[in-house]
Design a protein around this motif. Structure first.
Motif, PDB file in Angstrom:
ATOM      1  N   VAL B  48      59.601 -50.400 -28.011  1.00 17.27           N
ATOM      2  CA  VAL B  48      58.815 -50.872 -29.248  1.00 17.27           C
ATOM      3  C   VAL B  48      59.479 -50.558 -30.354  1.00 17.27           C
ATOM      4  O   VAL B  48      59.577 -51.233 -31.563  1.00 17.27           O
ATOM      5  N   GLY B  49      60.249 -49.333 -30.615  1.00 18.06           N
ATOM      6  CA  GLY B  49      60.703 -48.785 -31.752  1.00 18.06           C
ATOM      7  C   GLY B  49      61.896 -49.751 -32.317  1.00 18.06           C
ATOM      8  O   GLY B  49      62.166 -50.178 -33.403  1.00 18.06           O
ATOM      9  N   ASP B  50      62.829 -50.238 -31.124  1.00 18.14           N
ATOM     10  CA  ASP B  50      63.770 -51.046 -31.415  1.00 18.14           C
ATOM     11  C   ASP B  50      63.298 -52.552 -32.098  1.00 18.14           C
ATOM     12  O   ASP B  50      63.788 -53.155 -32.791  1.00 18.14           O
ATOM     13  N   GLN B  52      60.420 -53.046 -33.442  1.00 14.17           N
ATOM     14  CA  GLN B  52      59.821 -52.859 -35.037  1.00 14.17           C
ATOM     15  C   GLN B  52      61.034 -52.843 -35.787  1.00 14.17           C
ATOM     16  O   GLN B  52      60.879 -53.507 -36.976  1.00 14.17           O
ATOM     17  N   GLU B  53      62.002 -52.139 -35.421  1.00 17.40           N
ATOM     18  CA  GLU B  53      62.874 -52.142 -36.625  1.00 17.40           C
ATOM     19  C   GLU B  53      63.423 -53.579 -36.969  1.00 17.40           C
ATOM     20  O   GLU B  53      63.815 -53.952 -38.030  1.00 17.40           O
ATOM     21  N   LYS B  54      63.691 -54.274 -35.730  1.00 13.63           N
ATOM     22  CA  LYS B  54      64.221 -55.644 -36.090  1.00 13.63           C
ATOM     23  C   LYS B  54      63.288 -56.643 -36.555  1.00 13.63           C
ATOM     24  O   LYS B  54      63.531 -57.436 -37.549  1.00 13.63           O
ATOM     25  N   ALA B  55      62.118 -56.283 -36.369  1.00 12.54           N
ATOM     26  CA  ALA B  55      60.977 -57.492 -36.942  1.00 12.54           C
ATOM     27  C   ALA B  55      60.535 -57.013 -38.199  1.00 12.54           C
ATOM     28  O   ALA B  55      59.886 -57.574 -38.922  1.00 12.54           O
ATOM     29  N   LYS B  56      60.873 -55.832 -38.621  1.00 13.59           N
ATOM     30  CA  LYS B  56      60.365 -55.303 -40.067  1.00 13.59           C
ATOM     31  C   LYS B  56      59.047 -55.685 -40.327  1.00 13.59           C
ATOM     32  O   LYS B  56      58.635 -56.117 -41.273  1.00 13.59           O
ATOM     33  N   VAL B  57      58.071 -55.029 -39.425  1.00 13.33           N
ATOM     34  CA  VAL B  57      56.693 -55.047 -39.684  1.00 13.33           C
ATOM     35  C   VAL B  57      56.419 -53.518 -39.277  1.00 13.33           C
ATOM     36  O   VAL B  57      57.011 -52.713 -38.597  1.00 13.33           O
ATOM     37  N   SER B  58      54.994 -53.083 -39.744  1.00 13.68           N
ATOM     38  CA  SER B  58      54.716 -51.718 -39.356  1.00 13.68           C
ATOM     39  C   SER B  58      54.620 -51.642 -37.835  1.00 13.68           C
ATOM     40  O   SER B  58      54.650 -52.358 -37.074  1.00 13.68           O
ATOM     41  N   GLN B  59      54.613 -50.119 -37.524  1.00 14.43           N
ATOM     42  CA  GLN B  59      54.805 -49.747 -36.048  1.00 14.43           C
ATOM     43  C   GLN B  59      53.293 -50.008 -35.540  1.00 14.43           C
ATOM     44  O   GLN B  59      53.328 -50.703 -34.346  1.00 14.43           O
ATOM     45  N   SER B  60      52.199 -50.217 -36.466  1.00 15.44           N
ATOM     46  CA  SER B  60      50.977 -50.646 -35.654  1.00 15.44           C
ATOM     47  C   SER B  60      50.927 -52.139 -35.307  1.00 15.44           C
ATOM     48  O   SER B  60      50.473 -52.648 -34.418  1.00 15.44           O
ATOM     49  N   VAL B  62      53.522 -54.202 -34.792  1.00 15.49           N
ATOM     50  CA  VAL B  62      54.275 -54.590 -33.749  1.00 15.49           C
ATOM     51  C   VAL B  62      53.780 -54.199 -32.597  1.00 15.49           C
ATOM     52  O   VAL B  62      53.686 -54.920 -31.493  1.00 15.49           O
ATOM     53  N   SER B  63      53.085 -52.962 -32.381  1.00 15.02           N
ATOM     54  CA  SER B  63      52.591 -52.553 -31.217  1.00 15.02           C
ATOM     55  C   SER B  63      51.260 -53.783 -30.746  1.00 15.02           C
ATOM     56  O   SER B  63      51.376 -53.931 -29.627  1.00 15.02           O
ATOM     57  N   SER B  64      50.427 -53.936 -31.713  1.00 15.52           N
ATOM     58  CA  SER B  64      49.359 -54.841 -31.572  1.00 15.52           C
ATOM     59  C   SER B  64      50.033 -56.418 -31.008  1.00 15.52           C
ATOM     60  O   SER B  64      49.421 -57.057 -30.418  1.00 15.52           O
ATOM     61  N   TYR B  65      50.884 -56.658 -31.717  1.00  9.13           N
ATOM     62  CA  TYR B  65      51.653 -57.942 -31.381  1.00  9.13           C
ATOM     63  C   TYR B  65      52.043 -57.806 -29.950  1.00  9.13           C
ATOM     64  O   TYR B  65      51.828 -58.998 -28.978  1.00  9.13           O
ATOM     65  N   GLY B  81      58.476 -42.534 -19.681  1.00  2.00           N
ATOM     66  CA  GLY B  81      58.516 -41.197 -20.553  1.00  2.00           C
ATOM     67  C   GLY B  81      57.906 -41.795 -21.713  1.00  2.00           C
ATOM     68  O   GLY B  81      56.721 -42.415 -21.665  1.00  2.00           O
ATOM     69  N   GLN B  82      58.282 -41.265 -22.791  1.00  2.00           N
ATOM     70  CA  GLN B  82      57.547 -41.340 -24.309  1.00  2.00           C
ATOM     71  C   GLN B  82      57.755 -43.072 -24.714  1.00  2.00           C
ATOM     72  O   GLN B  82      57.180 -43.573 -25.812  1.00  2.00           O
ATOM     73  N   TRP B  83      58.432 -43.793 -23.962  1.00  2.00           N
ATOM     74  CA  TRP B  83      58.910 -45.157 -24.443  1.00  2.00           C
ATOM     75  C   TRP B  83      58.294 -46.082 -23.609  1.00  2.00           C
ATOM     76  O   TRP B  83      57.728 -45.856 -22.465  1.00  2.00           O
ATOM     77  N   THR B  84      57.938 -47.336 -24.333  1.00  2.00           N
ATOM     78  CA  THR B  84      57.475 -48.247 -23.576  1.00  2.00           C
ATOM     79  C   THR B  84      58.332 -49.389 -23.801  1.00  2.00           C
ATOM     80  O   THR B  84      58.591 -49.870 -24.744  1.00  2.00           O
ATOM     81  N   TYR B  85      58.626 -49.987 -22.568  1.00  2.00           N
ATOM     82  CA  TYR B  85      59.610 -51.262 -22.679  1.00  2.00           C
ATOM     83  C   TYR B  85      58.892 -52.407 -22.486  1.00  2.00           C
ATOM     84  O   TYR B  85      58.332 -52.612 -21.452  1.00  2.00           O
ATOM     85  N   TYR B  86      59.214 -53.442 -23.287  1.00  2.80           N
ATOM     86  CA  TYR B  86      58.495 -54.564 -23.188  1.00  2.80           C
ATOM     87  C   TYR B  86      59.869 -55.691 -22.905  1.00  2.80           C
ATOM     88  O   TYR B  86      61.177 -55.803 -23.293  1.00  2.80           O
TER      89      TYR B  86
END
Lengths: 104, 104
Positions: B48-50, B52-60, B62-65, B81-86
């Motif tokens: 998700v973090g990667d 988010q970084e590329k999409a340039k929107v907030s964490q919340s 990108v998560s809901s997208y 672990g603590q990551w979710t991979y899409y």
DNA sequence: TTGACATATCGATAAATCTAGATATACAAT
DNA sequence: ATTGTATATCTAGATTTATCGATATGTCAA
């Protein structure tokens, strides 16, 4: 082609239904073309009133739906006398399916 | 499959971009899979973090997208672990292209 | 077990969409 | 010219979506 406009146009049940109905106009709109004189051929075209009757939404709603779908490229229309006939833009829709297959 | 949910998910530029980026994850997300241990293979998955970084929107956002796209069927995910991979749900998307070709 | 981090969910506000009724326009018939 | 009909456009309230910051949850590492 503006994919987002197309997808927005498709994001509504009534509009999706209209697009389906227009695949087989003679089946879904029995009185189709009743106002069209013989010499004017606009194969598959259905007038706004007939679509409204089947879609069961207000006249203004169906008119703006059709306009939106046309702007997105999904439909095309001609006006004949006081009637406007809409039909699918099959060429565009074919391109769209190709776009979908390769780009989505 | 709920076509309308799919079309809604596709009716947004950022979400459409994410879907495109995930076609070639190694190209668009250079550090892709950095957190994944070798023994866990989730080909094409990006965290998700990667995204988010590329999409340039907030964490919340990108998560809901991503959640929305997954509910529509376009994406699938695993948590490690603590990551979710899409990643893309290619099987679904293939079905979708067929649906598009025959039903739209 | 505490702290740090990744992600998900919640709550709020602004923007966009939906949809109808009212009105305007364009044409047809009298 | 006037009236009636089909369609388009305008206006507005209700609903939905977009998007964020704040907070919660889950996991890892010390």
């Amino acid at each position: 082609m503006e994919p987002i406009d197309v997808f927005k146009a498709l994001s509504n049940e009534t509009r999706l239904n209209i697009l389906e109905w227009l695949k087989e106009p003679e089946k879904h709109f029995p009185k189709q073309g009743a106002h069209l004189p013989k010499e004017v051929s606009y194969k598959g075209g259905v007038c706004v009133g007939d679509i409204q009757e089947k879609a069961k939404v207000s006249q203004s709603t169906v008119s703006s739906y059709l306009n939106m779908m046309q702007r997105a490229g999904l439909l095309e229309s001609i006006r004949h006398g006081q009637w406007t006939y809409y039909r699918r833009n099959e060429e565009f829709i074919l391109q769209l399916a190709k776009y979908f297959k390769t780009e989505i």
